[in-house]
Structures are given as structure tokens and as C-alpha cells.
Write a protein that holds these residues in place. Structure first.
Motif, PDB file in Angstrom:
ATOM      1  N   SER A 149       0.843  -1.209   0.000  1.00  0.00           N
ATOM      2  CA  SER A 149       0.000   0.000   0.000  1.00  0.00           C
ATOM      3  C   SER A 149       0.873   1.251   0.000  1.00  0.00           C
ATOM      4  CB  SER A 149      -0.894   0.019   1.246  1.00  0.00           C
ATOM      5  OG  SER A 149      -1.583  -1.200   1.377  1.00  0.00           O
ATOM      6  N   GLU A 150       1.988   1.188   0.764  1.00  0.00           N
ATOM      7  CA  GLU A 150       2.846   2.369   0.897  1.00  0.00           C
ATOM      8  C   GLU A 150       3.485   2.743  -0.438  1.00  0.00           C
ATOM      9  OE1 GLU A 150       5.632   1.244   4.009  1.00  0.00           O
ATOM     10  OE2 GLU A 150       3.961   0.317   5.077  1.00  0.00           O
ATOM     11  N   GLU A 151       3.741   1.750  -1.289  1.00  0.00           N
ATOM     12  CA  GLU A 151       4.370   2.009  -2.597  1.00  0.00           C
ATOM     13  C   GLU A 151       3.452   2.832  -3.491  1.00  0.00           C
ATOM     14  OE1 GLU A 151       7.167   1.249  -4.287  1.00  0.00           O
ATOM     15  OE2 GLU A 151       8.251   0.058  -2.794  1.00  0.00           O
ATOM     16  N   PHE A 152       2.151   2.796  -3.209  1.00  0.00           N
ATOM     17  CA  PHE A 152       1.206   3.475  -4.094  1.00  0.00           C
ATOM     18  C   PHE A 152       0.462   4.608  -3.378  1.00  0.00           C
ATOM     19  CE2 PHE A 152       2.022  -0.658  -5.944  1.00  0.00           C
ATOM     20  CZ  PHE A 152       2.380  -0.286  -7.243  1.00  0.00           C
ATOM     21  N   GLY A 153       1.110   5.148  -2.353  1.00  0.00           N
ATOM     22  CA  GLY A 153       0.594   6.355  -1.715  1.00  0.00           C
ATOM     23  C   GLY A 153      -0.592   6.128  -0.789  1.00  0.00           C
ATOM     24  N   LEU A 154      -0.917   4.861  -0.497  1.00  0.00           N
ATOM     25  CA  LEU A 154      -2.011   4.625   0.466  1.00  0.00           C
ATOM     26  C   LEU A 154      -1.445   4.766   1.877  1.00  0.00           C
ATOM     27  CD1 LEU A 154      -3.523   1.544  -1.378  1.00  0.00           C
ATOM     28  CD2 LEU A 154      -4.561   3.800  -1.211  1.00  0.00           C
TER      29      LEU A 154
ATOM     30  N   SER B 106      14.289 -28.617  -4.464  1.00  0.00           N
ATOM     31  CA  SER B 106      13.752 -29.238  -5.683  1.00  0.00           C
ATOM     32  C   SER B 106      13.172 -28.252  -6.680  1.00  0.00           C
ATOM     33  CB  SER B 106      12.641 -30.250  -5.360  1.00  0.00           C
ATOM     34  OG  SER B 106      12.943 -30.976  -4.234  1.00  0.00           O
ATOM     35  N   GLY B 107      13.613 -27.017  -6.661  1.00  0.00           N
ATOM     36  CA  GLY B 107      13.078 -26.035  -7.618  1.00  0.00           C
ATOM     37  C   GLY B 107      11.598 -25.808  -7.444  1.00  0.00           C
ATOM     38  N   ASP B 108      11.091 -25.950  -6.211  1.00  0.00           N
ATOM     39  CA  ASP B 108       9.650 -25.831  -6.003  1.00  0.00           C
ATOM     40  C   ASP B 108       9.130 -24.412  -6.218  1.00  0.00           C
ATOM     41  OD1 ASP B 108       9.247 -28.491  -5.558  1.00  0.00           O
ATOM     42  OD2 ASP B 108       9.546 -28.365  -3.398  1.00  0.00           O
ATOM     43  N   VAL B 109       9.998 -23.431  -6.014  1.00  0.00           N
ATOM     44  CA  VAL B 109       9.619 -22.047  -6.312  1.00  0.00           C
ATOM     45  C   VAL B 109      10.563 -21.569  -7.405  1.00  0.00           C
ATOM     46  CG1 VAL B 109       9.449 -19.690  -5.393  1.00  0.00           C
ATOM     47  CG2 VAL B 109       8.793 -21.640  -3.962  1.00  0.00           C
ATOM     48  N   ASP B 110       9.990 -21.177  -8.560  1.00  0.00           N
ATOM     49  CA  ASP B 110      10.855 -20.805  -9.695  1.00  0.00           C
ATOM     50  C   ASP B 110      11.474 -19.431  -9.508  1.00  0.00           C
ATOM     51  OD1 ASP B 110      10.535 -23.053 -11.662  1.00  0.00           O
ATOM     52  OD2 ASP B 110       8.442 -22.585 -11.274  1.00  0.00           O
ATOM     53  N   ARG B 111      10.679 -18.480  -9.059  1.00  0.00           N
ATOM     54  CA  ARG B 111      11.195 -17.127  -8.894  1.00  0.00           C
ATOM     55  C   ARG B 111      10.599 -16.470  -7.665  1.00  0.00           C
ATOM     56  NH1 ARG B 111      15.620 -17.299 -10.572  1.00  0.00           N
ATOM     57  NH2 ARG B 111      16.138 -17.156 -12.760  1.00  0.00           N
ATOM     58  N   VAL B 112      11.434 -15.719  -6.959  1.00  0.00           N
ATOM     59  CA  VAL B 112      10.969 -14.967  -5.792  1.00  0.00           C
ATOM     60  C   VAL B 112      11.082 -13.484  -6.117  1.00  0.00           C
ATOM     61  CG1 VAL B 112      11.355 -14.490  -3.341  1.00  0.00           C
ATOM     62  CG2 VAL B 112      11.842 -16.774  -4.261  1.00  0.00           C
ATOM     63  N   LEU B 113       9.984 -12.759  -5.935  1.00  0.00           N
ATOM     64  CA  LEU B 113       9.999 -11.303  -6.119  1.00  0.00           C
ATOM     65  C   LEU B 113       9.828 -10.649  -4.761  1.00  0.00           C
ATOM     66  CD1 LEU B 113       7.437 -11.001  -9.076  1.00  0.00           C
ATOM     67  CD2 LEU B 113       9.944 -11.015  -9.248  1.00  0.00           C
ATOM     68  N   THR B 114      10.500  -9.537  -4.530  1.00  0.00           N
ATOM     69  CA  THR B 114      10.244  -8.803  -3.294  1.00  0.00           C
ATOM     70  C   THR B 114       9.018  -7.911  -3.504  1.00  0.00           C
ATOM     71  OG1 THR B 114      11.640  -6.970  -3.999  1.00  0.00           O
ATOM     72  CG2 THR B 114      12.703  -8.719  -2.721  1.00  0.00           C
ATOM     73  N   THR B 115       8.505  -7.390  -2.396  1.00  0.00           N
ATOM     74  CA  THR B 115       7.358  -6.471  -2.470  1.00  0.00           C
ATOM     75  C   THR B 115       7.704  -5.299  -3.397  1.00  0.00           C
ATOM     76  OG1 THR B 115       6.850  -7.066  -0.182  1.00  0.00           O
ATOM     77  CG2 THR B 115       5.791  -5.079  -1.032  1.00  0.00           C
ATOM     78  N   ARG B 116       8.937  -4.805  -3.254  1.00  0.00           N
ATOM     79  CA  ARG B 116       9.346  -3.658  -4.088  1.00  0.00           C
ATOM     80  C   ARG B 116       9.385  -4.031  -5.570  1.00  0.00           C
ATOM     81  NH1 ARG B 116      13.312  -2.579  -0.145  1.00  0.00           N
ATOM     82  NH2 ARG B 116      14.866  -3.559  -1.485  1.00  0.00           N
ATOM     83  N   GLU B 117       9.875  -5.234  -5.889  1.00  0.00           N
ATOM     84  CA  GLU B 117       9.906  -5.652  -7.302  1.00  0.00           C
ATOM     85  C   GLU B 117       8.496  -5.756  -7.873  1.00  0.00           C
ATOM     86  OE1 GLU B 117      12.867  -8.853  -8.652  1.00  0.00           O
ATOM     87  OE2 GLU B 117      12.785  -9.047  -6.479  1.00  0.00           O
ATOM     88  N   LEU B 118       7.573  -6.298  -7.061  1.00  0.00           N
ATOM     89  CA  LEU B 118       6.203  -6.412  -7.549  1.00  0.00           C
ATOM     90  C   LEU B 118       5.644  -5.019  -7.839  1.00  0.00           C
ATOM     91  CD1 LEU B 118       3.716  -8.116  -8.228  1.00  0.00           C
ATOM     92  CD2 LEU B 118       2.975  -7.808  -5.872  1.00  0.00           C
ATOM     93  N   ALA B 119       5.938  -4.057  -6.969  1.00  0.00           N
ATOM     94  CA  ALA B 119       5.461  -2.684  -7.191  1.00  0.00           C
ATOM     95  C   ALA B 119       5.997  -2.160  -8.524  1.00  0.00           C
ATOM     96  CB  ALA B 119       5.897  -1.785  -6.035  1.00  0.00           C
ATOM     97  N   ARG B 120       7.257  -2.495  -8.826  1.00  0.00           N
ATOM     98  CA  ARG B 120       7.829  -2.046 -10.112  1.00  0.00           C
ATOM     99  C   ARG B 120       7.086  -2.686 -11.285  1.00  0.00           C
ATOM    100  NH1 ARG B 120      13.564  -3.238  -8.125  1.00  0.00           N
ATOM    101  NH2 ARG B 120      13.558  -1.700  -6.465  1.00  0.00           N
ATOM    102  N   MET B 121       6.751  -3.973 -11.151  1.00  0.00           N
ATOM    103  CA  MET B 121       6.005  -4.660 -12.213  1.00  0.00           C
ATOM    104  C   MET B 121       4.650  -3.993 -12.441  1.00  0.00           C
ATOM    105  SD  MET B 121       6.474  -8.694 -11.459  1.00  0.00           S
ATOM    106  CE  MET B 121       5.453  -9.490 -12.656  1.00  0.00           C
TER     107      MET B 121
END
Ligand code: SF4
Length: 395
Positions: free
Chosen positions: A45-50, A180-195
Motif C-alpha cells: 500500500s505504501e508504494e502506491f501512496g495509500l 527441488s526447484g519448487d519455487v521458480d522465482r521470488v519477487l520482493t514487495t518492491r519488485e512487484l510494485a515495479r512490475m
């Protein structure tokens, strides 16, 4: 950020993966699954001014769907599963008088620290996987994956699993041997905000009506509080005392374990014993300097970041001195109003045991939901050994 002081594995450097994830989603060649951690839905929420402390679960789910994820799941489902396994593991160790106190192991910053600095403590670490790794294992190797089609059932293909975490060390955890490669990619909260920004999605204007998909989306209030220091222990106490046939009138709220306080927080739980919470790795180091912890406590939670995951290195940066308190208040607010507040009340978790895993700590549960640890040498100790060898040779 707080993580700067504590991440002992170099996972501090946030290696960005969001371009690659967007590319994979756009290609639409694989069934995609995303799981979201409890701390993320508040801090984003903080990334988007809430307003700090705004809970944006529904908005976040809608944003993830717009980004192209086929299934949007809740890491909290697996947090409930973690509690079922870890609570049962604690009771089994109490019965066997073995490897107590039990240390929680859902924080990779702490696990890495033990492997590098105190391998003598490894038998005390819970073998239960973290919620992120459990969720990945269930998404790729359980009835959900098989239900996606014959190729999935026959193991010819698997879903693309992404997790969104408050934590840079979770990227390292997903690469651990045995995961075992159970999670292919991990994004941080900040990366998701960039996406979200890169796709021009007006996050603040999204509706709060988004719902997680079933069956890996249901969760209880106990799972939500995993995001705050003391939350894992409080969640475990709620379930372990029930599994032990404890007093049903036992309180659900353990205020003594909550909050961003210095030192070790403790509470004595009838039928279980005294449990402890180390708020940040420095608090754990101070506790370990004395030997009293061995006899005083039956279980100890350690989260590397001060405040717990809501103070994680992948969360938005904030200058607000009260930010941890505001995020924690939001987390405990979600718990207080949740329909179910104990992990064993999660209907989808119960179904998973009934249909696939049998009981907590069964062989099937161990196969999918437990892990192991290995003593490792830090770069510093390797360097010291090398210098020692050179010294001797020269001598
Ligand atoms: Fe990551 Fe949470 Fe551990 Fe911090 S406390 S290192 S955010 S898992």
C-alpha cells in the motif's frame, strides 16, 4: 533497511527477477501460480501512496490477475500447514525429550546464520519447511498440480511458481539444496510494485474485492500473524495446545509475545511450557551467549529482521519511525477479525491431510513438507583456514 544488519548470506543484494517474470507471463506458455506473503499485502500500500497500515489484499489479488497470473494463492495457506507440522514436531520432541528447545526455521536469514555460525544448534532447528517452500511443493507436487491436466499428472510438465515476499533472503532460500526447484522465482514487495507500475496498473484505484483461488488460498488469522515478530510462536501455541488436548478456554491472544521490543519476549503456556521470541538476530545472539536458554524454554522463535518480516529487506523503505508498529497493527487487525484464528481450523488444510498426507508428521508429510540443514563454512572461516595453511607452509 533493517535487513542490512542481519542478512548473513549476501542475499541482501536484491537481484531483480521481475523483467523475467513479466516476460514468462507474457509468453503464456506455462500455467502460472503466484503466492503472496502476509507482510506484502500491507506494505505494498505504501508504494502506491495509500496510508501506511492499509490492508490491500483484494487490490493486490486483482493486480496479480491483471499481470497475467493464472492462479493467485495465499502463502498463508502454507503458513497454516507449517504450524500443523511444526506444532506436531514440537509435541513429538517433548514426548521423546529430544532436541529441545525447538527453534523455528521459517526465516532463512536465521537458518543461514545457524548453518554458518552455530552448526551445533542444527538439531534444534525445526525440520518443517518455511511457508514459501511448502507452498511451492504443494503447488508443484500435490493433487492441485495433478488436477491441471494429464501432462501435469504424469510429471511431464509443472506450473511456473512465483512467490512475492518481503524478503531478499527468500530468493536464496528457493535455491537451497533439497528445495527441488519448487519455487521458480521470488519477487520482493518492491519488485512487484515495479512490475505493477511497468504495466501502468493504477493500484490505488483497484477494487478491494479480489479473492484468492481455491484450494491453496484459504487461511486463518494464525497464518496472517506470521508476518510479525512473535507471530509464528503465537500461531504455534494456539495449535500445539489444541493438539495436546489442552484447555479449550486458553486465550488466543498472547500479548507478551507481540511487539517490537528489545530482548527476549517470553510466555508460559499451560501444558506446553515457556516459549521465547527473539526479535531480530542480535537478540538471539545475546540470548545464546548464556546457557540458560537450554533449560528455560521449550520453543524459541527467531526472525532475523527487527519486527519480523514486516521489517524485511524487500519491503518498501520508509522514514516513518512508527512504520513497524503501523504494519503490525494492520496484521493483528486481520487476525482479530478472521473467521478462523487457529491453523487446524483451515478447512483446505484439513482436506489436504485427509486426501493426501494422512496426519501431520506422517511419511507423506515429511516427504513434501520437511527439509534438512547442513553445517557450512563462512567465507571468513574459509579465508582464515587458507591463511593458516599458507602460514604453516611458509613456516
Ligand atoms: Fe526474511 Fe522475514 Fe527472516 Fe527478515 S525476518 S530475513 S524478511 S524471513
Amino acid at each position: 533497511g533493517q535487513c542490512t544488519l542481519v542478512c548473513p548470506v549476501g542475499a541482501l543484494i536484491e537481484s531483480p527477477h521481475w523483467h523475467e517474470v513479466l516476460h514468462t507471463l507474457d509468453a503464456r506458455r506455462r500455467v502460472s501460480v503466484v503466492q503472496v506473503a502476509p507482510a506484502t499485502r500491507i506494505a505494498i500500500s505504501e508504494e502506491f501512496g495509500l496510508k501506511p497500515g492499509t490492508v490491500s489484499t483484494g487490490r493486490l489479488i486483482n493486480a496479480l490477475r491483471q499481470l497475467g497470473f493464472d492462479y493467485v494463492f495465499d502463502t498463508n495457506f502454507a503458513a497454516d500447514l507449517t504450524i500443523m507440522e511444526e506444532g506436531s514436531e514440537l509435541l513429538a520432541r517433548m514426548e521423546a525429550h529430544e532436541s529441545l528447545p525447538l527453534f523455528t526455521s521459517c526465516c532463512p536469514g536465521w537458518v543461514n546464520w545457524v548453518e554458518l555460525n552455530r552448526p551445533d544448534l542444527l538439531p534444534h532447528l525445526s525440520t518443517t519447511k518455511s511457508p514459501q517452500q511448502m507452498h511451492g511443493a504443494i503447488a508443484k507436487r500435490s493433487g492441485f498440480a495433478r488436477s491441471l491436466g494429464p501432462d501435469f499428472a504424469e510429471g511431464k510438465t509443472e506450473p511456473y511458481v512465483v512467490s512475492v515476499m518481503p524478503c531478499t533472503a527468500k530468493k536464496d532460500e528457493a535455491q537451497r539444496p533439497g528445495s527441488s526447484g519448487d519455487v521458480d522465482r521470488v519477487l520482493t514487495t518492491r519488485e512487484l510494485a515495479r512490475m505493477i507500475r511497468a504495466r501502468g496498473i493504477a493500484f490505488g484505484a483497484l477494487s478491494e474485492d479480489g479473492q484468492f483461488d481455491s484450494p491453496l488460498g484459504e487461511s486463518t488469522g494464525a497464518a496472517q500473524i506470521f508476518g510479525a515478530s512473535g507471530g509464528v510462536m503465537e500461531a504455534m501455541v494456539r495449535t500445539a495446545s489444541h493438539l495436546k488436548g489442552g484447555d479449550a478456554s486458553l486465550p488466543l491472544d498472547w500479548e507478551a509475545l507481540r511487539g517490537v521490543r528489545e530482548g527476549v519476549k517470553t510466555a508460559t503456556i499451560p501444558g506446553i511450557g515457556t516459549v521465547a521470541v527473539c526479535n531480530g538476530i542480535a537478540a538471539a545472539q545475546r540470548m545464546l551467549e548464556q546457557e540458560a536458554w537450554r533449560d528455560e524454554f521449550v520453543a524459541i522463535e527467531v526472525m532475523a529482521c527487527v519486527g519480523g518480516c514486516l521489517g524485511g529487506g524487500g519491503e518498501p523503505k520508509s522514514m516513518d519511525p512508527q512504520i513497524l508498529q503501523k504494519r503490525a497493527k494492520a496484521i493483528y487487525g486481520v487476525d482479530a477479525t478472521a473467521r478462523h484464528r487457529r491453523s487446524y481450523e483451515n478447512a483446505d488444510v484439513r482436506k489436504l491431510y485427509a486426501r493426501e498426507l494422512g496426519a501431520p508428521n506422517s511419511p507423506a508429510a515429511h516427504d513434501l513438507l520437511h527439509t534438512q540443514y547442513t553445517a557450512r563454512q563462512s567465507r571468513r572461516s574459509l579465508l582464515m583456514r587458507f591463511l593458516d595453511c599458507v602460514d604453516r607452509r611458509d613456516g
